[in-house]
Design a protein around this motif. Structure first.
Motif, mmCIF file in Angstrom:
data_model
loop_
_atom_site.group_PDB
_atom_site.id
_atom_site.type_symbol
_atom_site.label_atom_id
_atom_site.label_comp_id
_atom_site.label_asym_id
_atom_site.label_seq_id
_atom_site.Cartn_x
_atom_site.Cartn_y
_atom_site.Cartn_z
ATOM 1 N N ALA A 202 0.830 -1.213 0.000
ATOM 2 C CA ALA A 202 0.000 0.000 0.000
ATOM 3 C C ALA A 202 0.863 1.261 0.000
ATOM 4 N N GLU A 203 2.099 1.152 0.456
ATOM 5 C CA GLU A 203 3.077 2.254 0.475
ATOM 6 C C GLU A 203 2.528 3.522 1.127
ATOM 7 N N CYS A 204 1.926 3.390 2.292
ATOM 8 C CA CYS A 204 1.347 4.541 2.999
ATOM 9 C C CYS A 204 2.371 5.634 3.295
ATOM 10 N N ALA A 205 3.599 5.263 3.603
ATOM 11 C CA ALA A 205 4.617 6.265 3.946
ATOM 12 C C ALA A 205 4.996 7.137 2.756
ATOM 13 N N SER A 206 4.738 6.671 1.553
ATOM 14 C CA SER A 206 5.140 7.433 0.369
ATOM 15 C C SER A 206 4.333 8.721 0.191
ATOM 16 N N LYS A 207 3.238 8.863 0.898
ATOM 17 C CA LYS A 207 2.467 10.109 0.772
ATOM 18 C C LYS A 207 3.244 11.303 1.338
ATOM 19 N N TYR A 208 4.319 11.037 2.064
ATOM 20 C CA TYR A 208 5.130 12.116 2.634
ATOM 21 C C TYR A 208 6.313 12.487 1.751
ATOM 22 N N ARG A 209 6.395 11.886 0.568
ATOM 23 C CA ARG A 209 7.478 12.226 -0.363
ATOM 24 C C ARG A 209 7.402 13.698 -0.725
ATOM 25 N N GLN A 210 8.564 14.296 -0.807
ATOM 26 C CA GLN A 210 8.650 15.692 -1.209
ATOM 27 C C GLN A 210 9.184 15.712 -2.637
ATOM 28 N N GLU A 211 8.470 16.341 -3.519
ATOM 29 C CA GLU A 211 8.845 16.318 -4.930
ATOM 30 C C GLU A 211 10.130 17.085 -5.223
ATOM 31 N N LEU A 212 10.550 17.963 -4.332
ATOM 32 C CA LEU A 212 11.729 18.774 -4.592
ATOM 33 C C LEU A 212 13.031 18.125 -4.139
ATOM 34 N N VAL A 213 12.956 16.971 -3.534
ATOM 35 C CA VAL A 213 14.166 16.287 -3.079
ATOM 36 C C VAL A 213 14.167 14.859 -3.603
ATOM 37 N N GLY A 214 15.333 14.233 -3.553
ATOM 38 C CA GLY A 214 15.417 12.838 -3.929
ATOM 39 C C GLY A 214 14.650 11.983 -2.940
ATOM 40 N N ALA A 215 14.127 10.897 -3.422
ATOM 41 C CA ALA A 215 13.352 10.022 -2.541
ATOM 42 C C ALA A 215 13.297 8.619 -3.118
ATOM 43 N N VAL A 216 13.046 7.686 -2.237
ATOM 44 C CA VAL A 216 12.808 6.309 -2.631
ATOM 45 C C VAL A 216 11.686 5.767 -1.757
ATOM 46 N N SER A 217 10.787 4.994 -2.381
ATOM 47 C CA SER A 217 9.667 4.401 -1.651
ATOM 48 C C SER A 217 9.826 2.895 -1.573
ATOM 49 N N VAL A 218 9.694 2.383 -0.359
ATOM 50 C CA VAL A 218 9.720 0.949 -0.119
ATOM 51 C C VAL A 218 8.312 0.548 0.292
ATOM 52 N N GLY A 219 7.801 -0.498 -0.336
ATOM 53 C CA GLY A 219 6.481 -1.010 0.006
ATOM 54 C C GLY A 219 6.542 -2.523 0.130
ATOM 55 N N GLY A 220 6.791 -3.001 1.333
ATOM 56 C CA GLY A 220 6.992 -4.440 1.524
ATOM 57 C C GLY A 220 8.249 -4.872 0.807
ATOM 58 N N GLU A 221 8.158 -5.906 0.004
ATOM 59 C CA GLU A 221 9.322 -6.375 -0.748
ATOM 60 C C GLU A 221 9.363 -5.761 -2.149
ATOM 61 N N LYS A 222 9.107 -4.443 -2.198
ATOM 62 C CA LYS A 222 9.187 -3.706 -3.455
ATOM 63 C C LYS A 222 9.845 -2.355 -3.194
ATOM 64 N N ILE A 223 10.638 -1.918 -4.163
ATOM 65 C CA ILE A 223 11.214 -0.576 -4.134
ATOM 66 C C ILE A 223 10.749 0.118 -5.401
ATOM 67 N N GLU A 224 10.064 1.253 -5.236
ATOM 68 C CA GLU A 224 9.471 1.967 -6.365
ATOM 69 C C GLU A 224 8.616 1.012 -7.204
ATOM 70 N N SER A 225 7.874 0.161 -6.541
ATOM 71 C CA SER A 225 6.956 -0.810 -7.149
ATOM 72 C C SER A 225 7.647 -1.954 -7.894
ATOM 73 N N TRP A 226 8.969 -2.044 -7.815
ATOM 74 C CA TRP A 226 9.708 -3.142 -8.436
ATOM 75 C C TRP A 226 10.074 -4.158 -7.360
ATOM 76 N N PRO A 227 9.918 -5.456 -7.640
ATOM 77 C CA PRO A 227 10.249 -6.488 -6.644
ATOM 78 C C PRO A 227 11.694 -6.389 -6.158
ATOM 79 N N CYS A 228 11.856 -6.542 -4.845
ATOM 80 C CA CYS A 228 13.181 -6.543 -4.229
ATOM 81 C C CYS A 228 13.101 -7.410 -2.970
#
Length: 122
Positions: free
Chosen positions: A74-100
């Motif tokens: 669901a990546e709930c924490a990603s709603k706090y991403r700031q568009e003006l800075v670098g960021a990466v979202s982890v959602g379970g065993e996915k990074i930026e929606s890619w399996p990891c």
């Protein structure tokens, strides 16, 4: 690190010429976590501080890079991403929606953080 003083609104402020970059790690609520967010955050904190970064958990201010650490897809924490800075979202065993796989999340994030700041330095 050398420092200097500058006048700011009538006050003398000590500043570092080489300010540490601040990385924020923002957590979801953990209601359906499929990964150990605490272990990942602790490992990232140790490694990033060793690389000279300042780490802030659940920052309430602007940071130089944000790691949104969610326990499930669901990546709930990603709603706090700031568009003006670098960021990466982890959602379970996915990074930026890619399996990891969970055991590779820390190394993948470290690579992304280093790559981001290397590109900025050029």
């Amino acid at each position: 690190m050398k420092s200097y003083f500058r006048k700011l609104s009538g006050f003398c402020v000590k500043e570092n010429k080489k300010k540490k970059k601040t990385i924020g790690i923002y957590f979801c609520g953990g209601c359906n976590s499929k990964i150990d967010r605490v272990q990942i955050a602790e490992s990232l904190t140790r490694k990033l501080e060793k690389d000279g970064f300042k780490i802030v958990l659940n920052p309430s201010f602007s940071v130089d890079y944000l790691i949104a650490l969610s326990g499930c897809s669901a990546e709930c924490a990603s709603k706090y991403r700031q568009e003006l800075v670098g960021a990466v979202s982890v959602g379970g065993e996915k990074i930026e929606s890619w399996p990891c796989p969970a055991d590779q999340i820390v190394s993948e994030i470290m690579d992304r953080v280093r790559d981001y700041f290397e590109r900025l330095a050029k």
